[in-house]
Structure formats: structure tokens, C-alpha cells
Design an enzyme around this catalytic site. Structure first.
Site, PDB file in Angstrom:
ATOM      1  CB  CYS A 190      -8.203   3.410 -29.562  1.00  0.00           C
ATOM      2  SG  CYS A 190      -9.569   4.369 -30.385  1.00  0.00           S
ATOM      3  CG  HIS A 212      -8.483  -1.068 -31.455  1.00  0.00           C
ATOM      4  ND1 HIS A 212      -8.915  -0.683 -30.078  1.00  0.00           N
ATOM      5  CD2 HIS A 212      -8.995   0.137 -32.020  1.00  0.00           C
ATOM      6  CE1 HIS A 212      -9.726   0.283 -30.283  1.00  0.00           C
ATOM      7  NE2 HIS A 212      -9.808   0.909 -31.234  1.00  0.00           N
ATOM      8  CD  GLU A 235      -6.957  -3.785 -28.548  1.00  0.00           C
ATOM      9  OE1 GLU A 235      -8.015  -3.040 -28.622  1.00  0.00           O
ATOM     10  OE2 GLU A 235      -5.799  -3.403 -28.910  1.00  0.00           O
TER      11      GLU A 235
END
Length: 214
Positions: free
Chosen positions: A86, A189, A191
Site C-alpha cells: 500500500c 495488505h 499482512e
């Protein structure tokens, strides 16, 4: 600087803003040591860097404040593996559209990105992506005030584009994951989902780079 292969390799996560803990956990799960990076000495001690999501203009200012901008630029230019998610993608891009005039870029990716291309926070979007180099089920991609790639250089690999699904709108067909040499970036994202496969790809890049040096 650490340069051994295997578990001795260390990956830094820029810890000025964003999903630092989540990236540290994902990298550790992939078998590499992970450490937060806030100072030049901490950057010198790692073999690779992850630039998390956050607010790219704020992160740009903080890089200057913490005297990390030039050292990080130099390490990436010298071939240190880097991954940006991002806002990290924005920082790694050669050019940014809709950014601030004083926004600083790290380089490393021959791409043009459009900042906040997916819209405001309330326009956050999720979809399943087929990502080149990742086997199995599609990757669940979470886009939060995300950029997309408007243009890529001839040496940039396009790894994923947004499918034309309900809710995609103007994002359909847009490039959202790229690789340029030892630099990887996603507009989404990974994660945040618990799927470690994107991080595993990056960790393999770090191991490969260490082998090339060795």
C-alpha cells in the site's frame, strides 16, 4: 551488515507508522529474523526491508526526520531486497500521481502509481486475486485507501490485476502487484489476512539475493 544465508538473514520492517507488528509476525513465520527499523544503525543491520501501509506523505516526512531517507535510497539502489504494501508501494514508485509536491520517493520500482486511487477509507475493497508465482487458492486482497499502478516500465513484472467483479468499479483491470528485480510491491495488505504467501515470496527473494552475494 548481516549477509549469511538461512535463518541468520534479517529483514527490517520500517517502524515509523503502519502495520509493523503484522509484518514482523508474517516474516518470522516464513523463517527469517525480523526487526523494526527506526534508525540508520538498525537499517545497516538488516539484509532487506519491508515498507508497511500507512500514510505515504507522513511516512515520507518521517523518513527525513529519522535520517533514513538517503540511507534507505542508497541501500535499495545497491540491490537490497525491498517489499512495500500500500503506502510502501507508493514510496517505492518512481512517480506518484495525486501526491504532495514535497513528497519524497525511495525509487526502486519503475512505475507510476496513483495515490488513494481506490478512494477514501469508506471505499475500502476486498477481492480474490490470482497472483503470478503464488500457487493454490487466490489471494484475498484487502485494499484500504490503496494506490494502483498507472504505468509500468519495460522491466517490471505485473503480478496481479483487479478482476472485473461486483464492487470493483474503476479498479477493474488495474495493476495492483508488481516486481522489479529485487523489489516487490502490492497495493493491498497481505499482512492483515493471515495468508503468508506474499511474504513467503519476498523471503525467497531475500534468500536468493543472499545467495547471489555469497
Amino acid at each position: 551488515m548481516v549477509s549469511e544465508t538461512g535463518s541468520d538473514l534479517a529483514v527490517g520492517v520500517l517502524a515509523l507508522q503502519g502495520d509493523v507488528r503484522e509484518h514482523l509476525a508474517a516474516l518470522t513465520a516464513c523463517g527469517l529474523r525480523a526487526a523494526p527499523v527506526r534508525r540508520p544503525a538498525e537499517l545497516e543491520a538488516v539484509d532487506a526491508i519491508v515498507l508497511p501501509g500507512g500514510e505515504s506523505t507522513t511516512m515520507s516526512r518521517l523518513l527525513e526526520t529519522f535520517e533514513l531517507l538517503e540511507p534507505l535510497r542508497a541501500r535499495i539502489a545497491a540491490g537490497m531486497p525491498a517489499y512495500g504494501s500500500c503506502a510502501g508501494m507508493i514510496l517505492l514508485a518512481a512517480e506518484v500521481l495525486d501526491g504532495r509536491p514535497d513528497q519524497q520517493q525511495l525509487g526502486g520500482l519503475d512505475i507510476v502509481v496513483r495515490r488513494n486511487a481506490f478512494g477514501r477509507q469508506v471505499d475500502s475493497f476486498e477481492t480474490d486475486l490470482v497472483v503470478e508465482g503464488i500457487a493454490g487458492d487466490p489471494v484475498r486482497a484487502v485494499f484500504i485507501r490503496a494506490p494502483w499502478v498507472e504505468k509500468t516500465g519495460s522491466d517490471v513484472e505485473i503480478l496481479a490485476t483487479v478482476p472485473a467483479v461486483a464492487g470493483a468499479g474503476a479498479a477493474a483491470g488495474r495493476v495492483v502487484a508488481v516486481r522489479h528485480g529485487r523489489v516487490l510491491a502490492t497495493a493491498f495488505h497481505p499482512e492483515l489476512t493471515g495468508d503468508r504467501r506474499v511474504h513467503a515470496v519476498f523471503c525467497d527473494m531475500v534468500r536468493e539475493a543472499a545467495g547471489d552475494r555469497g
